[in-house]
Design a protein around this motif. Sequence first.
Motif, mmCIF file in Angstrom:
data_model
loop_
_atom_site.group_PDB
_atom_site.id
_atom_site.type_symbol
_atom_site.label_atom_id
_atom_site.label_comp_id
_atom_site.label_asym_id
_atom_site.label_seq_id
_atom_site.Cartn_x
_atom_site.Cartn_y
_atom_site.Cartn_z
ATOM 1 N N UNK A 1 0.852 -1.182 0.000
ATOM 2 C CA UNK A 1 0.000 0.000 0.000
ATOM 3 C C UNK A 1 0.892 1.238 0.000
ATOM 4 N N UNK A 2 0.350 2.306 -0.561
ATOM 5 C CA UNK A 2 1.092 3.560 -0.584
ATOM 6 C C UNK A 2 0.110 4.724 -0.620
ATOM 7 N N UNK A 3 0.595 5.878 -0.196
ATOM 8 C CA UNK A 3 -0.183 7.104 -0.243
ATOM 9 C C UNK A 3 0.309 7.921 -1.424
ATOM 10 N N UNK A 4 -0.578 8.240 -2.359
ATOM 11 C CA UNK A 4 -0.167 8.983 -3.550
ATOM 12 C C UNK A 4 -0.268 10.486 -3.356
ATOM 13 N N UNK A 5 -1.398 10.961 -2.866
ATOM 14 C CA UNK A 5 -1.558 12.396 -2.663
ATOM 15 C C UNK A 5 -2.652 12.625 -1.631
ATOM 16 N N UNK A 6 -2.538 13.699 -0.888
ATOM 17 C CA UNK A 6 -3.542 14.082 0.108
ATOM 18 C C UNK A 6 -3.860 12.965 1.103
ATOM 19 N N UNK A 7 -2.914 12.071 1.345
ATOM 20 C CA UNK A 7 -3.109 11.028 2.335
ATOM 21 C C UNK A 7 -4.010 9.882 1.912
ATOM 22 N N UNK A 8 -4.414 9.825 0.645
ATOM 23 C CA UNK A 8 -5.259 8.727 0.166
ATOM 24 C C UNK A 8 -4.401 7.477 0.017
ATOM 25 N N UNK A 9 -4.877 6.363 0.559
ATOM 26 C CA UNK A 9 -4.138 5.107 0.472
ATOM 27 C C UNK A 9 -4.625 4.273 -0.703
ATOM 28 N N UNK A 10 -3.687 3.613 -1.370
ATOM 29 C CA UNK A 10 -3.983 2.717 -2.475
ATOM 30 C C UNK A 10 -3.211 1.423 -2.276
ATOM 31 N N UNK A 11 -3.797 0.324 -2.703
ATOM 32 C CA UNK A 11 -3.124 -0.966 -2.685
ATOM 33 C C UNK A 11 -2.710 -1.290 -4.113
ATOM 34 N N UNK A 12 -1.433 -1.647 -4.278
ATOM 35 C CA UNK A 12 -0.876 -1.983 -5.582
ATOM 36 C C UNK A 12 -0.483 -3.451 -5.607
ATOM 37 N N UNK A 13 -0.812 -4.138 -6.695
ATOM 38 C CA UNK A 13 -0.338 -5.497 -6.944
ATOM 39 C C UNK A 13 0.450 -5.430 -8.241
ATOM 40 N N UNK A 14 1.708 -5.873 -8.179
ATOM 41 C CA UNK A 14 2.580 -5.790 -9.349
ATOM 42 C C UNK A 14 3.209 -7.142 -9.661
ATOM 43 N N UNK A 15 3.585 -7.301 -10.910
ATOM 44 C CA UNK A 15 4.284 -8.492 -11.380
ATOM 45 C C UNK A 15 5.774 -8.252 -11.184
ATOM 46 N N UNK A 16 6.398 -8.983 -10.278
ATOM 47 C CA UNK A 16 7.810 -8.765 -9.968
ATOM 48 C C UNK A 16 8.719 -9.115 -11.137
ATOM 49 N N UNK A 17 8.314 -10.052 -11.971
ATOM 50 C CA UNK A 17 9.150 -10.447 -13.103
ATOM 51 C C UNK A 17 9.268 -9.334 -14.149
ATOM 52 N N UNK A 18 8.333 -8.419 -14.163
ATOM 53 C CA UNK A 18 8.378 -7.303 -15.118
ATOM 54 C C UNK A 18 9.346 -6.212 -14.660
ATOM 55 N N UNK A 19 9.785 -6.274 -13.418
ATOM 56 C CA UNK A 19 10.800 -5.330 -12.884
ATOM 57 C C UNK A 19 10.418 -3.873 -13.100
ATOM 58 N N UNK A 20 9.191 -3.498 -12.800
ATOM 59 C CA UNK A 20 8.640 -2.138 -12.911
ATOM 60 C C UNK A 20 8.637 -1.584 -14.335
ATOM 61 N N UNK A 21 8.802 -2.432 -15.314
ATOM 62 C CA UNK A 21 8.707 -1.985 -16.702
ATOM 63 C C UNK A 21 7.251 -2.034 -17.154
#
Length: 138
Positions: free
Chosen positions: A60-80
């Motif tokens: 989870x992370x806060x993007x702006x104004x304290x709003x929380x979001x949950x992110x699910x990512x594919x680790x094999x893509x290495x943020x590409x």
Amino acid sequence: METSPVTCRTLEEFYHIDCHTFEKQYKEVLSGYRNWEQLSHADERMLFPENIGPHLAIDETSLSNGELYTFVTNRDACTRECSLVAVVAGTKSEDVIAVLQRIDEESRYAVKEVTLDLSDSMRKIVRTAFPKACRVID
């Protein structure tokens, strides 16, 4: 602009166009934003099941104004490109699970490993949405 990071201001200098007008036209017409199939619910959730892989990460992370979001990512893509699997507004496990369960069961059961933090909410999400996955605590 589609394939390389070029700003509208840069285009203004080279092509002598009004960058504000071009930026608006790009968003409204050229990018296809208004025809995007997830536009109606993008402020609550975005789901890209085609990006799922055997090794995921959830946080989870806060993007702006304290709003929380949950992110699910594919680790094999290495943020590409194609690394984002899901973004859900908030961190309530029920909300995130409901979104992740929109991914077909076969794909979710093929996930082998999910990296997560020590949050009880994240453990519940992973246990429910990816029941065959090994949990790795970061």
